[in-house]
Design a protein around this motif. Structure first.
Motif, PDB file in Angstrom:
ATOM      1  N   GLY A 187       8.101   3.259  23.153  1.00  0.00           N
ATOM      2  CA  GLY A 187       7.964   4.485  23.921  1.00  0.00           C
ATOM      3  C   GLY A 187       6.523   4.935  24.020  1.00  0.00           C
ATOM      4  O   GLY A 187       5.604   4.291  23.536  1.00  0.00           O
ATOM      5  N   GLY A 188       6.336   6.084  24.665  1.00  0.00           N
ATOM      6  CA  GLY A 188       5.002   6.623  24.828  1.00  0.00           C
ATOM      7  C   GLY A 188       4.581   7.464  23.631  1.00  0.00           C
ATOM      8  O   GLY A 188       5.406   7.879  22.799  1.00  0.00           O
ATOM      9  N   ILE A 189       3.288   7.739  23.564  1.00  0.00           N
ATOM     10  CA  ILE A 189       2.699   8.536  22.489  1.00  0.00           C
ATOM     11  C   ILE A 189       2.450   9.939  23.033  1.00  0.00           C
ATOM     12  O   ILE A 189       1.702  10.119  24.002  1.00  0.00           O
ATOM     13  N   THR A 190       3.110  10.921  22.432  1.00  0.00           N
ATOM     14  CA  THR A 190       2.897  12.302  22.856  1.00  0.00           C
ATOM     15  C   THR A 190       1.579  12.822  22.303  1.00  0.00           C
ATOM     16  O   THR A 190       0.933  12.183  21.460  1.00  0.00           O
ATOM     17  N   TRP A 191       1.190  14.012  22.762  1.00  0.00           N
ATOM     18  CA  TRP A 191      -0.078  14.602  22.341  1.00  0.00           C
ATOM     19  C   TRP A 191      -0.127  14.823  20.825  1.00  0.00           C
ATOM     20  O   TRP A 191      -1.112  14.503  20.167  1.00  0.00           O
ATOM     21  N   VAL A 192       0.959  15.338  20.269  1.00  0.00           N
ATOM     22  CA  VAL A 192       0.966  15.599  18.835  1.00  0.00           C
ATOM     23  C   VAL A 192       0.943  14.293  18.049  1.00  0.00           C
ATOM     24  O   VAL A 192       0.274  14.188  17.005  1.00  0.00           O
ATOM     25  N   GLU A 193       1.637  13.256  18.519  1.00  0.00           N
ATOM     26  CA  GLU A 193       1.604  11.953  17.846  1.00  0.00           C
ATOM     27  C   GLU A 193       0.228  11.301  17.974  1.00  0.00           C
ATOM     28  O   GLU A 193      -0.257  10.654  17.030  1.00  0.00           O
ATOM     29  N   PHE A 194      -0.377  11.494  19.120  1.00  0.00           N
ATOM     30  CA  PHE A 194      -1.716  10.949  19.332  1.00  0.00           C
ATOM     31  C   PHE A 194      -2.720  11.614  18.389  1.00  0.00           C
ATOM     32  O   PHE A 194      -3.543  10.934  17.752  1.00  0.00           O
ATOM     33  N   LEU A 195      -2.666  12.943  18.278  1.00  0.00           N
ATOM     34  CA  LEU A 195      -3.557  13.655  17.361  1.00  0.00           C
ATOM     35  C   LEU A 195      -3.308  13.249  15.921  1.00  0.00           C
ATOM     36  O   LEU A 195      -4.248  13.033  15.142  1.00  0.00           O
ATOM     37  N   ARG A 196      -2.018  13.139  15.555  1.00  0.00           N
ATOM     38  CA  ARG A 196      -1.661  12.793  14.180  1.00  0.00           C
ATOM     39  C   ARG A 196      -2.215  11.415  13.807  1.00  0.00           C
ATOM     40  O   ARG A 196      -2.770  11.216  12.720  1.00  0.00           O
ATOM     41  N   GLY A 197      -2.074  10.463  14.707  1.00  0.00           N
ATOM     42  CA  GLY A 197      -2.570   9.119  14.426  1.00  0.00           C
ATOM     43  C   GLY A 197      -4.083   9.073  14.297  1.00  0.00           C
ATOM     44  O   GLY A 197      -4.617   8.405  13.411  1.00  0.00           O
ATOM     45  N   TYR A 198      -4.770   9.792  15.192  1.00  0.00           N
ATOM     46  CA  TYR A 198      -6.228   9.775  15.131  1.00  0.00           C
ATOM     47  C   TYR A 198      -6.733  10.436  13.850  1.00  0.00           C
ATOM     48  O   TYR A 198      -7.626   9.911  13.183  1.00  0.00           O
ATOM     49  N   VAL A 199      -6.192  11.594  13.508  1.00  0.00           N
ATOM     50  CA  VAL A 199      -6.661  12.321  12.327  1.00  0.00           C
ATOM     51  C   VAL A 199      -6.395  11.522  11.057  1.00  0.00           C
ATOM     52  O   VAL A 199      -7.247  11.462  10.148  1.00  0.00           O
ATOM     53  N   LYS A 200      -5.217  10.860  10.966  1.00  0.00           N
ATOM     54  CA  LYS A 200      -4.892  10.081   9.771  1.00  0.00           C
ATOM     55  C   LYS A 200      -5.733   8.822   9.656  1.00  0.00           C
ATOM     56  O   LYS A 200      -6.054   8.389   8.555  1.00  0.00           O
ATOM     57  N   GLY A 201      -6.077   8.235  10.792  1.00  0.00           N
ATOM     58  CA  GLY A 201      -6.819   6.981  10.749  1.00  0.00           C
ATOM     59  C   GLY A 201      -8.311   7.111  10.880  1.00  0.00           C
ATOM     60  O   GLY A 201      -9.055   6.240  10.419  1.00  0.00           O
ATOM     61  N   CYS A 202      -8.787   8.203  11.516  1.00  0.00           N
ATOM     62  CA  CYS A 202     -10.215   8.331  11.803  1.00  0.00           C
ATOM     63  C   CYS A 202     -10.780   9.685  11.396  1.00  0.00           C
ATOM     64  O   CYS A 202     -11.911  10.009  11.764  1.00  0.00           O
ATOM     65  N   GLY A 203     -10.003  10.477  10.686  1.00  0.00           N
ATOM     66  CA  GLY A 203     -10.487  11.797  10.291  1.00  0.00           C
ATOM     67  C   GLY A 203     -11.425  11.734   9.099  1.00  0.00           C
ATOM     68  O   GLY A 203     -11.837  10.663   8.639  1.00  0.00           O
ATOM     69  N   ARG A 204     -11.736  12.922   8.604  1.00  0.00           N
ATOM     70  CA  ARG A 204     -12.625  13.007   7.450  1.00  0.00           C
ATOM     71  C   ARG A 204     -11.856  12.656   6.180  1.00  0.00           C
ATOM     72  O   ARG A 204     -10.871  13.313   5.835  1.00  0.00           O
ATOM     73  N   MET A 205     -12.315  11.618   5.497  1.00  0.00           N
ATOM     74  CA  MET A 205     -11.687  11.192   4.252  1.00  0.00           C
ATOM     75  C   MET A 205     -12.699  10.383   3.452  1.00  0.00           C
ATOM     76  O   MET A 205     -13.821  10.142   3.907  1.00  0.00           O
ATOM     77  N   SER A 206     -12.301   9.968   2.264  1.00  0.00           N
ATOM     78  CA  SER A 206     -13.219   9.231   1.397  1.00  0.00           C
ATOM     79  C   SER A 206     -13.534   7.860   1.988  1.00  0.00           C
ATOM     80  O   SER A 206     -12.768   7.310   2.791  1.00  0.00           O
ATOM     81  N   ALA A 207     -14.660   7.306   1.564  1.00  0.00           N
ATOM     82  CA  ALA A 207     -15.050   5.977   2.038  1.00  0.00           C
ATOM     83  C   ALA A 207     -14.032   4.926   1.616  1.00  0.00           C
ATOM     84  O   ALA A 207     -13.755   3.977   2.365  1.00  0.00           O
ATOM     85  N   SER A 208     -13.451   5.088   0.432  1.00  0.00           N
ATOM     86  CA  SER A 208     -12.442   4.132  -0.030  1.00  0.00           C
ATOM     87  C   SER A 208     -11.218   4.146   0.871  1.00  0.00           C
ATOM     88  O   SER A 208     -10.661   3.085   1.205  1.00  0.00           O
TER      89      SER A 208
END
Length: 534
Positions: A96-117
């Motif tokens: 299926g398609g990626i909704t706006w909230v799913e798109f934001l959730r994926g980006y923040v979890k994968g590319c947000g601010r977090m530790s280098a590890s």
């Protein structure tokens, strides 16, 4: 039913606000909105369009080392799908398609601010998935299905080489259209990890090792420690790649066309750049080691868009300008910005095999003619055959030393040696380049309290090593403005020099009144009685 639907909508609305707030803190919310609106159809984005956006397909792949793992093209082919399946796992199987909230959730979890590890774990998860689908599974395991689940297991030198090559393509900012790609030599980075992480590192010949055939297994925990200490920028490459691709997709067609032509020019310039000591692979390693504004100037040398980048950055090259401190000084004098010095040398006597190695020094300021150490910061590098960084230790501040012969000779009971040095102390410099650039002396780190401990080349030992200098390069990392200031300074100095050499013919046309005749008369008969004409 109505109350339940209202409550679910309120929860989703709160999540959207929270995710958008995190995207704002990262400064990417406007990019995400533009990208989503351009690709969305009926309030969702299809997985196929996301896979195409993040794909790394290349028509022709070559490498400086001459050989690539057979699975490497397949890994690149599956990167787009591996990225979307990692960032948006809930929709992978449904299609299926990626909704706006799913798109934001994926980006923040994968590319947000977090530790280098955590960022490294995400990078390893994506690459492990792409390698598995390419038929060359890595020995990596993850403790959960979450995007940033902790990684365990081990990585072989061959797999690490694949990871580094994929990361190099990510940092090159290539458009998603298929292109010809020439991969740099990353042996120095792989051998650095092997030397730091492998249990049998002491038994490996680091001078002529073939990374594709090394059988060492590097545990993920040690790889994390090596990456954070030696190449900290590696952890940020994945998120930078995702954001950069979104920017490219959001841009107009004319902009993307211009980008493609520029990158085509990059390929030719990059090939030309590999004739220097600072090859693309070495420059990229230096970029990965620096988390400051200097790294951006180094990245321009990795992927130059025109000849001006090399021309404004390369200050001195002994093969072109000639060896010696005076010729060196005439090219670096007046440059007031960060400077990178590379020294290629060979060591070993008649009873030993001659070994070639490259070391470097990065300073935060230009060179000054002083008879004592100075500087405000910097670090030393082992460049080749292995790559290591020795940052400032903080105990002393003997960062750099550069001394010319004084213009006016006078008696000095303790004259300072002319030459260039980094670290250590007077008479016991960590690195000392002689005035004629014929020899370089490298001493053990125990004598140096300015830079961190470590060998600058394999099997350095405890005794001072005197090696023959093959080539010296100096690269200015202050940008175009700093180079323009140096050019103005050099033109002004040339004008002053020309003025000092000019002879006033009206004053010295009469031999009888010249100071030369007076001196010769005094030498010929110093006892002659003379009196002043009144």
């Amino acid at each position: 039913m109505g109350a339940s639907s209202s409550k679910n909508g309120e929860i989703q609305s709160n999540e959207v606000r929270d995710l958008e707030s995190q995207a704002v803190s990262n400064g990417v919310l406007s990019i995400l909105r533009t990208f989503f609106s351009k690709l969305s159809d009926a309030d969702s984005v299809s997985l196929s369009s996301l896979q195409q956006c993040f794909s790394l397909n290349c028509a022709n792949i070559s490498c400086e080392t001459g050989s690539l793992p057979e699975c490497f093209p397949g890994v690149l082919e599956h990167m787009g799908a591996a990225i979307t399946d990692t960032l948006f796992p809930s929709n992978c199987q449904e299609g299926g398609g990626i909704t706006w909230v799913e798109f934001l959730r994926g980006y923040v979890k994968g590319c947000g601010r977090m530790s280098a590890s955590s960022l490294l774990n995400i990078l390893f998860r994506v690459l492990a998935l792409a390698a598995q689908r390419a038929g060359s599974a890595m020995k990596l395991e993850f403790d959960s299905e979450e995007v940033d689940g902790k990684a365990s297991g081990s990585i072989s030198p061959r797999d690490l080489g694949i990871i580094l090559w994929v990361c190099w393509i990510m940092s090159s900012n290539l458009p998603r259209e298929s292109q010809d790609v020439s991969l740099p030599d990353v042996n120095h980075l792989v051998l650095s990890a092997v030397e730091s992480c492998a249990d049998n590192a002491s038994a490996i010949d680091l001078w002529g090792a073939d990374i594709l055939s090394l059988e060492s297994e590097l545990t993920v925990g040690k790889i994390h420690m090596w990456a954070i200490r030696t190449v900290p920028n590696l952890a940020d490459l994945f998120s930078h790649f995702i954001t950069s691709r979104m920017k490219q997709e959001s841009a107009s067609e004319s902009y993307r066309a211009g980008t493609s032509s520029t990158l085509a020019e990059n390929g030719s310039d990059a090939t030309r750049n590999d004739s220097y000591l600072l090859t693309r692979g070495r420059a990229w390693a230096l970029f990965l080691s620096q988390r400051s504004s200097i790294s951006e100037h180094i990245l321009k040398i990795c992927f130059p868009c025109n000849d001006d980048v090399i021309e404004e950055s390369l200050l001195y090259r002994s093969r072109v300008h000639g060896k010696g401190l005076n010729r060196f000084w005439s090219n670096v004098d007046g440059y007031h910005g960060p400077v990178l010095v590379l020294v290629s040398a060979t060591s070993g006597d008649s009873s030993e095999i001659s070994r070639k190695w490259i070391i470097g020094a990065l300073t935060h300021q230009g060179f000054e003619n002083r008879d004592a150490f100075y500087g405000s910061g910097g670090c030393l590098y082992s460049i080749d055959p292995t790559f290591h960084v020795f940052s400032a230790a903080g105990s002393e501040q003997n960062y750099m030393y550069s001394h010319l012969h004084p213009a006016i000779r006078q008696y000095d009971p303790h004259p300072k040696p002319p030459g260039i040095a980094f670290g250590g102390s007077a008479g016991n410099e960590r690195v000392f380049i002689e005035e004629d650039f014929a020899k370089v002396t490298v001493r053990h780190h125990a004598l140096d309290k300015t830079y961190q401990h470590g060998s600058l080349f394999p099997n350095q030992g405890y005794l001072p090593v005197e090696a023959s200098v093959l080539d010296v390069e100096v690269w200015g990392l202050g940008g175009k403005a700093t180079k323009e200031v140096q050019i103005s300074y050099q033109k002004r100095e040339e004008l002053f020099t020309a003025q000092r050499r000019t002879i006033d013919l009206k004053t010295f046309t009469n031999w009888e009144d010249s100071p030369e005749k007076m001196m010769m008369d005094m030498i010929s008969n110093p006892n002659t009685v003379r009196r002043e004409d009144r």
